[in-house]
Design an enzyme around this catalytic site. Structure first.
Site: not given
Ligand code: BEZ
Length: 210
Positions: A45
């Site tokens: 994100c």
């Molecule tokens: C991420 O944004 O890196 C992420 C969020 C939830 C699960 C896996 C990755």
């Protein structure tokens, strides 16, 4: 029920990093991109929000307002924004909804319980100036989205809205386009006076209108 192409994008008011927003008022006459993030302070994100901020001039050029969403509170978003700027080199320059009660996530069916009860998936909604949903994309939490593809689809949608053309496989700006089947040859002569290449009666290729 999940939102489908052609449905009205539901309106809502929500706290965001830029204060309370009424979604439809925020969009005004612009196109919109609403996209969800599973959680603050997560790696994928962080990269996506940095990239969307870097591409703000491209969204502006297309008259598109961007808005993100994560199911954490505003103070958490503000703290995370510092990390986004530090690690991605671009400060957030669009609002991120603080959807801590998951009101918007539920409205837009962004939580897929068989993936996670608490995190949203990575949803993208492209919304037209008529407030109708033009595109939906759903990615798992583990896969970062491709914002060049989001821009490419917006280019295609905006061409279709203006010129009665569709875009073929792997199309990008400047490539030839296709005259939509609803346009008869008589109508096409008016719209495309320089002519087109009729490969089949249903496959009429024409230079991209300016
Ligand atoms: C991420 O944004 O890196 C992420 C969020 C939830 C699960 C896996 C990755």
């Amino acid at each position: 029920m999940s939102l489908r192409i052609g449905d009205e994008a539901p309106n809502f008011t929500a706290d965001t990093t830029e204060g309370e927003i009424n979604f439809h008022e925020y969009l005004g006459d612009s196109w919109g991109v609403l996209f969800s993030h599973p959680k603050d302070f997560t790696p994928v994100c962080t990269t996506e929000l940095g990239e969307a901020a870097r591409l703000k001039p491209e969204f502006d050029k297309r008259n598109v307002k961007v808005i993100g969403l994560s199911v954490d509170p505003t103070d958490s978003h503000h703290e995370w924004a510092k990390d986004i700027e530090e690690t991605q080199g671009t400060a957030l320059n669009f609002p991120v909804i603080a959807d801590k009660d998951k009101k918007v996530a539920d409205l837009y069916d962004m939580i897929h319980p068989n993936a996670s009860d608490t995190f949203t998936v990575r949803s993208v909604f492209v919304i037209g100036p008529d407030k109708k949903v033009k595109l939906t994309l759903t990615y798992p939490a583990s896969t970062g989205r491709n914002f060049d593809e989001v821009l490419r689809v917006i280019d295609s949608l905006q061409l279709t809205a203006k010129h009665s053309v569709a875009t073929p496989v792997n199309w990008k700006v400047g490539d030839d386009v296709i005259i939509v089947p609803a346009v008869t040859n008589e109508q096409a002569k008016e719209k495309f006076p320089d002519g087109w290449n009729e490969i089949k009666p249903y496959l009429r290729v024409v230079a991209q209108p300016k």
